[in-house]
Design a protein around this motif. Sequence first.
Motif, PDB file in Angstrom:
ATOM      1  N   LYS A  94     -26.830  22.082  42.790  1.00 43.23           N
ATOM      2  CA  LYS A  94     -26.106  20.810  42.645  1.00 43.23           C
ATOM      3  C   LYS A  94     -25.115  20.623  43.786  1.00 43.23           C
ATOM      4  O   LYS A  94     -24.953  19.517  44.305  1.00 43.23           O
ATOM      5  N   LYS A  95     -24.467  21.713  44.195  1.00 42.88           N
ATOM      6  CA  LYS A  95     -23.507  21.649  45.293  1.00 42.88           C
ATOM      7  C   LYS A  95     -24.166  21.163  46.580  1.00 42.88           C
ATOM      8  O   LYS A  95     -23.577  20.373  47.339  1.00 42.88           O
ATOM      9  N   TYR A  96     -25.405  21.630  46.828  1.00 42.74           N
ATOM     10  CA  TYR A  96     -26.077  21.296  48.094  1.00 42.74           C
ATOM     11  C   TYR A  96     -27.081  20.151  47.952  1.00 42.74           C
ATOM     12  O   TYR A  96     -27.869  19.897  48.859  1.00 42.74           O
ATOM     13  N   GLY A  97     -27.050  19.460  46.824  1.00 41.73           N
ATOM     14  CA  GLY A  97     -27.834  18.238  46.683  1.00 41.73           C
ATOM     15  C   GLY A  97     -29.310  18.432  46.429  1.00 41.73           C
ATOM     16  O   GLY A  97     -30.123  17.557  46.766  1.00 41.73           O
ATOM     17  N   ILE A  98     -29.686  19.547  45.815  1.00 38.63           N
ATOM     18  CA  ILE A  98     -31.093  19.801  45.519  1.00 38.63           C
ATOM     19  C   ILE A  98     -31.383  19.337  44.094  1.00 38.63           C
ATOM     20  O   ILE A  98     -30.791  19.849  43.143  1.00 38.63           O
ATOM     21  N   PRO A  99     -32.281  18.371  43.916  1.00 39.85           N
ATOM     22  CA  PRO A  99     -32.603  17.901  42.566  1.00 39.85           C
ATOM     23  C   PRO A  99     -33.230  19.033  41.748  1.00 39.85           C
ATOM     24  O   PRO A  99     -34.014  19.832  42.270  1.00 39.85           O
TER      25      PRO A  99
END
Length: 234
Positions: free
Chosen positions: A69-74
């Motif tokens: 979630k921190k690095y924007g991975i769904p």
Amino acid sequence: MTETDPVKVMKQQVGKAAADLVKSGNIVGLGTGSTAAFMIQFLGERMQAGTLTDIKGIPTSFQASVLAKKYGIPLTTLDEVDRIDVAIDGADEVDPQKNLIKGGGAAHTREKIVDGLAEQFVVVVDSSKLVDSLGAFPLPVEVVPMAIAPVMRALEELGGNPEIRMGVKKDGPVITDQGNMILDAKFAAIANPADLEKTINNIPGVLDNGLFVDLADIILIGEIKDSQPSVREM
């Protein structure tokens, strides 16, 4: 600031090498641990740069979920997909046959589910994790709390020396994401990992243990040579 810790740089490089194997459109099993954390970071950076699109991650732990979630991975779940293209995870020991001991982060049960379902399982380690035979690292066993005492006796009968894993900066035992406890069983040597894995998993009260046999496809190894970090494949 330029990173000067060679061990950290080595982990970053092996994590990046693994992240580079992921293709657009892949369903990716997201491993747990310090090296896997760098892999998750680099997957996010590839997505931000536009060189990687339309991927979804299946986390193996709360830690992996938070990092994704921190690095924007769904994220997705096993209920929502019919495949995992590649899983990338660390290990605590790797033998020459690519058998592993995992579970130092108490996530081996979820890791084995995700890694075992993946079309390709990539392991990221540093050279200190390579061993001639498994067993120097105590074998993690996830146990339903009510069965701790009988499971400990059963492990002792198998030649192990089990101890309840206790929390750090926390009173009491480590509790897994499933709400169970971890026994770390020290064996003098593990001559037949496949047999021991099955035998331990047949003990009532055991969810799973940290032996991963015939699952790893690619082992990426970070090394330091002449003070320079490098990555090679086993």
